[in-house]
Design a protein around this motif. Sequence first.
Motif, short mmCIF file in Angstrom:
data_model
loop_
_atom_site.label_atom_id
_atom_site.label_comp_id
_atom_site.label_asym_id
_atom_site.label_seq_id
_atom_site.Cartn_x
_atom_site.Cartn_y
_atom_site.Cartn_z
N ALA A 1 0.81 -1.22 0.00
CA ALA A 1 0.00 0.00 0.00
C ALA A 1 0.84 1.27 0.00
O ALA A 1 0.30 2.37 -0.16
N ALA A 2 2.16 1.15 0.17
CA ALA A 2 3.03 2.32 0.17
C ALA A 2 2.98 3.03 -1.17
O ALA A 2 2.69 2.43 -2.21
N ASP A 3 3.28 4.32 -1.15
CA ASP A 3 3.26 5.15 -2.35
C ASP A 3 1.90 5.04 -3.05
O ASP A 3 1.80 4.86 -4.26
N LYS A 4 0.84 5.16 -2.23
CA LYS A 4 -0.54 5.13 -2.73
C LYS A 4 -0.85 3.83 -3.49
O LYS A 4 -1.59 3.83 -4.47
N GLY B 1 9.08 0.22 1.81
CA GLY B 1 7.93 1.11 1.76
C GLY B 1 8.39 2.53 1.99
O GLY B 1 9.51 2.89 1.62
N GLY B 2 7.54 3.33 2.60
CA GLY B 2 7.89 4.70 2.91
C GLY B 2 8.20 4.88 4.39
O GLY B 2 8.48 3.91 5.11
N ASP B 3 8.10 6.13 4.85
CA ASP B 3 8.43 6.42 6.25
C ASP B 3 7.45 5.76 7.21
O ASP B 3 7.82 5.38 8.32
N GLY B 4 6.20 5.61 6.79
CA GLY B 4 5.22 4.93 7.64
C GLY B 4 5.57 3.48 7.87
O GLY B 4 5.43 2.96 8.99
N THR B 5 6.03 2.81 6.83
CA THR B 5 6.44 1.41 6.96
C THR B 5 7.66 1.30 7.87
O THR B 5 7.74 0.41 8.73
N LEU B 6 8.60 2.19 7.68
CA LEU B 6 9.78 2.23 8.56
C LEU B 6 9.36 2.42 10.01
O LEU B 6 9.89 1.78 10.92
N ASN B 7 8.41 3.33 10.23
CA ASN B 7 7.94 3.60 11.58
C ASN B 7 7.35 2.35 12.21
O ASN B 7 7.62 2.04 13.38
N ILE C 1 10.58 2.80 -1.12
CA ILE C 1 9.62 2.74 -2.22
C ILE C 1 8.30 3.39 -1.81
O ILE C 1 7.22 2.99 -2.26
N GLY C 2 8.40 4.42 -0.97
CA GLY C 2 7.22 5.15 -0.52
C GLY C 2 7.06 6.48 -1.24
O GLY C 2 7.65 6.69 -2.30
N SER C 3 6.30 7.38 -0.64
CA SER C 3 6.01 8.67 -1.27
C SER C 3 7.13 9.68 -1.04
O SER C 3 7.65 10.27 -1.99
N ALA C 4 7.51 9.91 0.22
CA ALA C 4 8.51 10.93 0.52
C ALA C 4 9.88 10.35 0.84
O ALA C 4 10.91 10.91 0.47
N MET D 1 3.68 10.96 13.42
CA MET D 1 5.03 10.47 13.67
C MET D 1 5.48 9.73 12.43
O MET D 1 4.89 8.70 12.08
N ASP D 2 6.44 10.30 11.73
CA ASP D 2 6.91 9.72 10.45
C ASP D 2 5.75 9.55 9.47
O ASP D 2 5.71 8.58 8.70
N GLY D 3 4.79 10.46 9.52
CA GLY D 3 3.64 10.40 8.62
C GLY D 3 2.50 9.55 9.12
O GLY D 3 1.41 9.56 8.54
N GLU D 4 2.71 8.78 10.19
CA GLU D 4 1.64 7.98 10.79
C GLU D 4 0.77 8.90 11.64
O GLU D 4 1.24 9.49 12.61
N VAL D 5 -0.50 9.02 11.29
CA VAL D 5 -1.38 10.02 11.88
C VAL D 5 -2.12 9.47 13.10
O VAL D 5 -2.63 8.35 13.08
#
Length: 355
Positions: free
Chosen positions: A58-61, A111-117, A135-138, A325-329
């Motif tokens: 689901a990363a990067d939309k 993934g992106g920063d959310g996956t890392l988080n 392989i995420g958005s930002a 936190m790292d894009g996790e809302v």
Amino acid sequence: MNIDLSGSPQLITKTGNKNQSADSYVLRNALKMIDANTSHSANASKKTYPYWFILNPAADKGRAKKRVDWLKKSLKRQELDTVIQLTTMPSEATAFASQAKTCAGIIVACGGDGTLNEVTQSLVHSDSVLGCLPIGSANDFFKNISEIEAEEAGISHLFNATVQPVDVGQVFYQAEHTSSSRFFLNSFGLGFSGRIAKMAAAITWLKGDLTYIYALLKVAANYEAMQANVKLHTQDGIISLDQEKIYMLSIGNGKVEAGKFKIAPQAEINDGWLDVCILKDISRSDLPRWILKYLTGKQIGESQIVYAKAKKIEIELFRPECLHMDGEVIENVQGKLTIEVRPRALNVLSSKKLS
């Protein structure tokens, strides 16, 4: 030892006997990983290391799911036996990492920063090592540990890196009348940036930096500054802001968030401090000037900015707010929050020499 991979899809990338069953491969590979040497060097050309990949489709939309076959082929070229797990729901990467760290030394978040988080939650204060496949958005955190752009990164950086300890932040907060805590790796945002992260997460028709620019403009149209009490525990003593109207409060372990915004230009991910950047209340007409300053990292020194390195940050909110936190809302955060640095609490693979 039994390795339970049930309850979610997983792909087994193997470079051994093609006729070997997946089940026997998982068992053989898991046992090998348990006994493997997990030395703090990541030069795969000299030694064999256990890698475990957790990929968020689901990363990067949702575009990251197209990278699964690419990853399988890339690993096969490396002649690397490993496991790739695909997440199917939020927080699953945390559970996968908790399992994987018992039998693998290097856990690669794809993934992106959310996956890392999510993966980070299970690896802090452990001997396991976090790898990053951006392989995420930002891909903001990746900027701290690599000299190459995320778009140019294959998988070779994972085998030509060194293990280096970095700091993490830990947030204690209350949401929906429940007390919780969570680690962040790159950045924390409260108020304006928290709302932007929430809006950006809901946008599926834009990609990368454009997502955050669009979300920023939408949120700015009717955003009002929050009121809060803030205490920063710095090297020079406590800095207090009492009933201050705050437009945005950012805490950086890394320098950049949302792709290009330099929220913490002086941050270092291994200096034992968290960089706090507080933008006091501003007029809506003045926002474009501040956007430019944050893009260039030139906000420090302005009268509307409080910037400091802190070990601990205490915040008291007067209304429910949204944070990330790292894009996790996390929504409806209220009351008192405490943010503390955890120095050198996480081992990461880095192809950049950290200061």
